[in-house]
Design an enzyme around this catalytic site. Structure first.
Site, PDB file in Angstrom:
ATOM      1  CG  ASP A 205     -15.013 -22.896   7.104  1.00 23.41           C
ATOM      2  OD1 ASP A 205     -14.132 -23.660   7.504  1.00 23.41           O
ATOM      3  OD2 ASP A 205     -16.203 -23.245   6.932  1.00 23.41           O
ATOM      4  CD  GLU A 277     -10.969 -25.233   5.024  1.00 26.84           C
ATOM      5  OE1 GLU A 277     -10.885 -26.344   5.541  1.00 26.84           O
ATOM      6  OE2 GLU A 277     -12.075 -24.702   4.794  1.00 26.84           O
TER       7      GLU A 277
HETATM    8  C1  NOJ Z   1     -13.523 -26.433   7.441  1.00 31.76           C
HETATM    9  C2  NOJ Z   1     -13.315 -26.356   8.917  1.00 31.76           C
HETATM   10  O1  NOJ Z   1     -11.936 -26.348   9.186  1.00 31.76           O
HETATM   11  C3  NOJ Z   1     -14.015 -27.558   9.506  1.00 31.76           C
HETATM   12  O2  NOJ Z   1     -13.697 -27.761  10.860  1.00 31.76           O
HETATM   13  C4  NOJ Z   1     -15.489 -27.399   9.282  1.00 31.76           C
HETATM   14  O3  NOJ Z   1     -16.148 -28.566   9.748  1.00 31.76           O
HETATM   15  C5  NOJ Z   1     -15.811 -27.205   7.807  1.00 31.76           C
HETATM   16  N1  NOJ Z   1     -14.934 -26.288   7.164  1.00 31.76           N
HETATM   17  C6  NOJ Z   1     -17.212 -26.713   7.622  1.00 31.76           C
HETATM   18  O4  NOJ Z   1     -17.311 -25.379   8.042  1.00 31.76           O
END
Ligand code: NOJ
Length: 546
Positions: A205, A277
């Site tokens: 993440d 991500e």
């Molecule tokens: C990316 C995640 O996919 C999202 O859902 C989240 O709110 C943010 N990162 C913060 O962790």
């Protein structure tokens, strides 16, 4: 050493949003036993792996992306034993399992943050996070001008003191200070813990966020970008000033994770992976996350962000492949996830939006690399207009703007009324499902060969037969007869054509392998795509003939 097999290089990975997939105990929230019960469904659909969003103990202010304990399962989702059962069942069905890792921030209920708040400024406990003194005479202004991704300032003041802490997301998600070696140590332990449990990979993440520019200087953020007389393309290429994202120091973390994961794979004769991500600004900066000694893959959001236009899609394909080639990483493609408006809705909604969504999906599935699908897209689900009283996204609370709840409505599995098999009859899903989803359930669509579900199943099977391991992508310049808005490419004998225009185009010669929908014989309707087996002996881009 690199991992032995690289199963992930061409995998189709299905994202399971744990709260909304399947609720086994009727509390209205999905859970691990629910996922396990639906694994045969994923096998039948034809995916290779699933990625499960965070199921760790969490106050759920950001639905699990606010982790209070990285090495446990939140009781509302099940237990560690439930996870073991899920992993065993998935592996028995030939499915791999990727779990989410949230290293940029913890929950404000994580013991480290609780300890930090109780400790004095400058203490070791505070140095795991980014506490700073506020600006202004009474420290009443935040330490810099950064904004939270969820709206409002990225800083919250510690009540009654001159100290503020940084949170690039919600105030319940304090950012860790990755310059503190304790933080890196903690996460190496977390990786090890889940590897030992048998997971096949991690989705990282906010992978581009771990390090901030050390000075924590203000972001240079013109209120209204002044385009002046500059041509549009030049204005668009101007990169934003982002001292909070994509800092060079982050790559050393991923080098060490790559070593850890690959060593584990080598030692155990398995093949584990890590996907980032990373919302980077250019394909080139995305490529830096997947250099040979860094992460295995990175999400590529460029198709998801592109307009419905053949030249735009061609540029996405060209740009992505060009960026990945020098680092020899396998590209990834994604059209929907739990953070963005579902793609049939993005493409205009209704019958047209769905036709376009299916066409874009079919083209994506023909590309080299991995495809990441989001639960419910195989049903053609649209974004739901969730009533204000049911909205739960932290961004809704911080800004009053509609957030991401509309793509997170629980899955409809069967029946004619809520909860549509998501939970036991009579249970109430955590976000209400629309009353008219009876025709969209898995049960209804599996029985209908023309449904979006049946299309996905056919397309995934076709990908296994015709696209995996096919040759490199050769983009084909559209012949004049096709008009400008047609995307066409070939990979060996596989030909792919997408009509983004307003009029039907003549279909090239070739055996039809799979179509995104019905077209009249010999033509490709607007908003449709096909895969063709090109005639034997044809080679080179120019040899597609009409
Ligand atoms: C990316 C995640 O996919 C999202 O859902 C989240 O709110 C943010 N990162 C913060 O962790």
């Amino acid at each position: 050493m690199s991992a032995p097999q690289g199963w992930w290089r061409e995998a189709v990975v299905y994202e399971v949003y744990v709260r909304s997939f399947a609720d086994s105990d009727g509390d209205g929230v999905g859970d691990l036993p629910g996922i396990t019960s639906r694994l045969p469904y994923l096998r039948d659909l034809g995916v290779d792996a699933l990625w499960i969003t965070p199921f760790y103990p969490s106050p759920q202010h950001d639905h699990g992306y606010d982790v209070a304990d990285y090495c446990a399962v939140d009781p509302r989702f099940g237990s560690l034993e439930d996870l073991d059962t899920l992993l065993d069942t998935a592996h028995g069905l030939g499915l791999r399992v990727i779990v989410d890792l949230v290293p940029n921030h913890t929950s404000s209920e994580h013991p480290w943050f609780v300890e930090a708040l109780a400790a004095p400024p400058g203490s070791p406990a505070r140095s795991r996070y980014l506490f700073r003194t506020g600006r202004g005479a009474g420290a009443e202004e935040p330490p810099n001008n950064w904004e939270s991704v969820f709206g409002g300032p990225a800083w919250t003041r510690v009540e009654g003191t001159d100290q503020w802490y940084l949170h690039l997301f919600d105030s319940t998600q304090p950012d860790l200070d990755w310059r503190n070696p304790e933080v890196a140590q903690m996460f190496e332990g977390v990786l090890q813990f889940w590897l030992d449990r048998g997971v096949d990979g991690f989705r990282v993440d906010v992978a581009h966020g771990l390090f901030k520019e050390e000075s924590l200087r203000d972001q240079d953020r013109p209120e209204e970008p002044d385009a002046g007389d500059a041509p549009r393309e030049i204005v668009e290429r101007t990169l934003a000033d982002e001292p909070m994202w994509d800092q060079p120091e982050v790559h050393e973390v991923y080098r060490s994770w790559r070593r850890l994961v690959d060593d584990y794979s080598d030692e155990h004769g398995t093949d584990r992976m890590v996907v980032a991500e990373a919302w980077t600004q250019t394909p080139e900066s995305m490529a830096r996350f997947v250099r040979p000694d860094e992460l295995h893959q990175s999400f590529n959001f460029s198709w998801l962000l592109a307009d419905w236009s053949a030249p735009a899609f061609a540029e996405v394909v060209r740009g992505t492949l060009a960026a990945m080639a020098p680092v020899d990483a396998s590209p990834t493609w994604v059209l929907s996830n739990h953070d963005v408006v579902r793609h049939p809705t993005r493409y205009g909604g209704g019958a047209r939006g769905l036709a376009r969504a299916r066409a874009a999906t079919l083209v994506m599935l023909a590309l080299p690399g991995s495809c990441y699908l989001y639960q419910g897209e195989e049903l053609g689900l649209e974004e739901v207009d969730v009533a204000p009283e049911h909205r739960q996204d932290p961004s809704w609370f911080r800004t009053g703007e509609v957030g991401r709840d509309g793509c997170r409505v629980p899955m409809p599995w069967s029946g004619q009324e809520p909860p549509y098999g998501f939970g036991p009859p009579g249970s109430t899903p955590w976000i209400p499902q629309p009353a008219d989803w009876g025709g969209l359930t898995v049960e209804a669509q599996r029985a209908d060969p023309g449904s979006t579900w049946s299309f996905y199943q056919r397309a995934l099977a076709a990908r296994h037969r015709h696209a995996r391991g096919a040759g490199p992508v050769e983009l084909i310049a559209a012949p004049a007869e096709w008009g400008a808005d047609v995307l066409a490419f070939r990979r060996g004998s596989l030909g792919v054509v997408l009509n983004c225009g307003e009029v039907p185009v003549p279909l090239p010669t070739g055996r039809l392998l799979v179509a995104s929908g019905d077209s009249d014989p010999g033509v490709l309707a607007p908003d449709h795509a096909v895969w063709l087996e090109l005639p034997q002996g044809s080679s080179g881009p120019s040899s597609i003939s009409l």
